[in-house]
Structures are given as C-alpha cells and as structure tokens.
Design an enzyme around this catalytic site. Structure first.
Site: not given
Ligand SMILES: Cc1cc2nc3c(=O)[nH]c(=O)nc-3n(C[C@H](O)[C@H](O)[C@H](O)COP(=O)(O)O)c2cc1C
Length: 381
Positions: A83, A216, A162, A136, A240, A171, A112
């Site tokens: 997501p 998650k 999550t 969320y 995350h 950040r 997401s």
């Molecule tokens: C731009 C961005 C937005 C994200 N938004 C969510 C989200 O809305 N919900 C969530 O559970 N994780 C979110 N994540 C985490 C991703 O689901 C995931 O855990 C993570 O990107 C995995 O690592 P990787 O980017 O190295 O593959 C987000 C990640 C990124 C990069």
C-alpha cells in the site's frame, strides 16, 4: 521495466532516473525518503545483501515454476504491490493503473486507505484481481467496522491494519525543504491510530471471523506470537520502508525470528527494500509467502506527465504491466534455476547463508550511502 527491444528502459536505474527527472522535488523526496537519519531504510537493503546464495548444480532445472501463493491461492509471482498513500502525486489516476496492472498480471495489490481514487473505484479497477484493503485508523471501532464492511461488500479478499504508525514520523527531507504535504494538513483523527491496541484486534476478529486479517508492521517475534494468539491470518513483517521508526532492524533480518515464532499458525508477508528477483527468492527461502514492493512501482511516472516508463514489478500504468510480465519472471528464473526449492527441509539454509557483517557491507553512514549512486542494489536515484 522490460527487456523487450523497443523498451527504452533496460535496467531499474534507468527508470528511477527518469522518474526523478519527472517528479517535483517535493514528491520525489516524499517517495524515496524515510524517517530521520534513514538508517532503518538503509538497513532494509543491507539485511537483504547480508544473505548469500549457496547455488547447487546438476539438477534438472529445465522447467521451473516461479508462481506464488496468496492465502492458499495461486498467483503469477510471490509478489504484491504494497500500500502506498498519495499515489495521485505520481499519477493523475492515483492507484487505478497499478490496480489494472496487477489484475492483468495475476498478482495482488494492497490498496492504501489514503490513496486516490478510493476504496470503491479501486475495487472496480481490480475487478477479478486479488486485492487487500489497508486501513489507517481515523475513527472509533464502529468507524473501523463500517470501512471493513465496505471493503467486504466491494469484493476485497482480505483486510489489513497498519500497526507501525501510531504517530507520523519525522521526515527530515521534507522538513529541510520546508515542504508541507498538502494532504497532511487535511488529515484528522490520527489519535485513533495511536490508541489502537490488541483488544481492537480481538474485537475485529470476533466481528469479522470470515475475513482474513493482516497486521502490517510487525517487527519482532514477540508481536508475531501475540498476533497468532489473536487468530490473525497474516503477520506482515515491515518497518514501513524505514519511514516510521528510525534505527530499527532491516526487514529481512527480522524475518527468521518471526517465521519461527509464527510456526505455521499464520502466513508471513514481508516488505522493505526488495527490488530484484534474487531479493524475493531470499525472502521466500526464509519462509515468507509473499513479498511486498513499495517505492519501486511508484517510479513509473504517470501517463498524465507523458510517462513512458514500464515499471518492473507489475507496476504503475497499464503499459507498465505489459512490460513487466516477462521481465519479472526473467529476473526470478536465473536464481530459481540454481537454488534448492525453498520450503523443502532446511530450505532457507540450504538456499542461502547469512554473511558476517564485514562481508555483507552492513549499514554505513547514511549520507555516504546516499551519495554512493553507483551501488546497484540501492535504487534511490
Ligand atoms: C510514498 C509511500 C507511501 C506509503 N504509504 C503507505 C500507506 O498508505 N500505508 C501503509 O501501510 N504503508 C505505506 N507505505 C509503506 C509501504 O507499504 C511499504 O511498507 C514500504 O514502501 C516497503 O518498502 P520499499 O519501499 O523499500 O519496498 C508507504 C511507502 C511509501 C514509499
């Protein structure tokens, strides 16, 4: 990305570079950034690099199977799009092109709750495909149940909470640029997420006994065991993408203890730093059912910006899916041909061994690593 002759993109780095040139600096940093010193994100990559293969030879591997499983169902690859919130910042259609791509390709997508176009349109974009709705929490238990029921009615195959986002992290890329994400100023109700606890999981499971639940953001054996005691179907190992708690462990470093604690009582999914077939083979060998891809699929720029990229991981854009179909399978095949089948007795250690830190290029100073652009395993542009 495809290795078809007409594709302008032959390596992952080429389309990451293209994405960087197309996205605004604010959106680029939102995508590639992580929390504070970004050490957890760097450790995600380091934890994958820390495992080396033990290739075996002279076994008939002329025919191999790279398909995967999703809660017992067969899928094209053991890969899922994780997501990602705010996908509309990368493509005017938000997550819809990625949803159409995963459906056409035969892998799951986790949608997401903070991405456009929203629960119902994403269900339509993924009609016939495998989808999970990720939440969320922004309201009380009745609010959670209401969204869950909407997801069930819309045909989602599973639900995900999550659980690593009790607060929104610091950040520093955004802070340094004085960049305020417009959608964050509109966000309300985050205190409900902070208050989430195991009792809510218990009540949810009692209310929706037939809907598979993934948690998650599990990052320890202890929490994995508690999740199993609550009857959770999926323990999703994730930090995350290093965007929440800094100085955590790399995701793949956590996987073995979680698999051991779960002991077959639930499926184990994982994400964090995975970008290549060899990465995915390592996670499967260590006991994961499914590997989530986050940032990687967002690098395919939106069609609204004239994007031509073909994303690698059954990724953003319908064209992305076409290019991705053969590409990802090709990336898995070389590794699968030389490795013992994961899942057999002693599969993980037969397949790979953990290297000492000095050989695996363990975590370095973040800024030094970020500047080290030619390192082929790091895809932050
Ligand atoms: C731009 C961005 C937005 C994200 N938004 C969510 C989200 O809305 N919900 C969530 O559970 N994780 C979110 N994540 C985490 C991703 O689901 C995931 O855990 C993570 O990107 C995995 O690592 P990787 O980017 O190295 O593959 C987000 C990640 C990124 C990069």
């Amino acid at each position: 990305m495809s290795n078809e002759p007409e594709s302008p993109f032959l390596t992952l780095h080429e389309f990451v570079k293209e994405a960087k040139s197309r996205l605004s600096p604010g959106n680029w940093d939102y995508l590639v950034g992580a929390t504070e010193t970004e050490t957890t994100m760097l450790r995600n990559r380091a934890s994958i690099d820390a495992w080396a293969f033990r290739p075996r030879v002279l076994r008939d591997v002329s025919s191999i199977d790279v398909s995967g499983r999703f809660l017992g169902r067969s899928i094209t690859l053991p890969v899922m799009l994780a997501p990602v919130g705010g996908l509309e910042n990368f493509d005017p259609e938000g997550g819809a092109p990625a949803g159409r791509a995963t459906t056409a390709y035969g892998v799951p997508i986790m949608v997401s709750s903070v991405s456009m176009p929203g629960l119902q349109p994403m269900a339509e974009a993924t009609k016939g495909g495998i989808k999970v709705f990720q939440l969320y929490v922004r309201g009380d238990f009745d609010w959670i149940c209401d969204i869950t029921q909407q997801a069930i009615d819309a045909g989602y195959d599973a639900f995900c909470m999550t659980v690593d986002t009790a607060i929104y992290s610091r950040r520093e890329r955004d802070i340094a640029k004085r960049f305020v994400k417009p959608w964050r100023t509109r966000a309300t109700g985050q205190h409900f997420q902070a208050a989430l606890n195991w009792d809510d999981v218990k009540r949810w499971k009692a209310r929706f006994p037939n809907t598979p639940l993934a948690l998650k953001g599990i990052a320890t054996a202890e929490d994995a065991a508690i999740a199993c005691e609550h009857g959770v179907e999926v323990v999703y190992v994730s930090n995350h993408g290093g965007r929440q708690l800094d100085h955590g462990r790399g995701a793949l470093a956590v996987l073995p203890e979680v698999v051991k604690a779960v002991d077959g009582r639930a499926k184990v999914w994982i994400d964090g730093g995975f970008s290549r077939g060899t990465d995915i083979v390592k996670a499967i060998a260590l006991g994961a059912e499914l590997v989530g891809i986050g940032r990687l699929y967002c690098y395919a720029p939106g069609r609204g910006r004239g994007g031509r990229c073909r994303a690698d991981a059954a990724a953003a854009g319908d064209r992305g899916a076409r290019g991705a179909r053969p590409a990802r399978r090709h990336r898995l095949r070389p590794a699968r041909r030389q490795l013992p089948a994961p899942g057999r007795a002693g599969g993980a250690t037969a397949c790979a061994q953990r290297l000492p830190a000095d050989q695996s290029g363990g975590p370095r100073l973040p800024l030094a690593r970020l500047r080290h652009r030619r390192r082929l395993s790091t895809l932050t542009g």
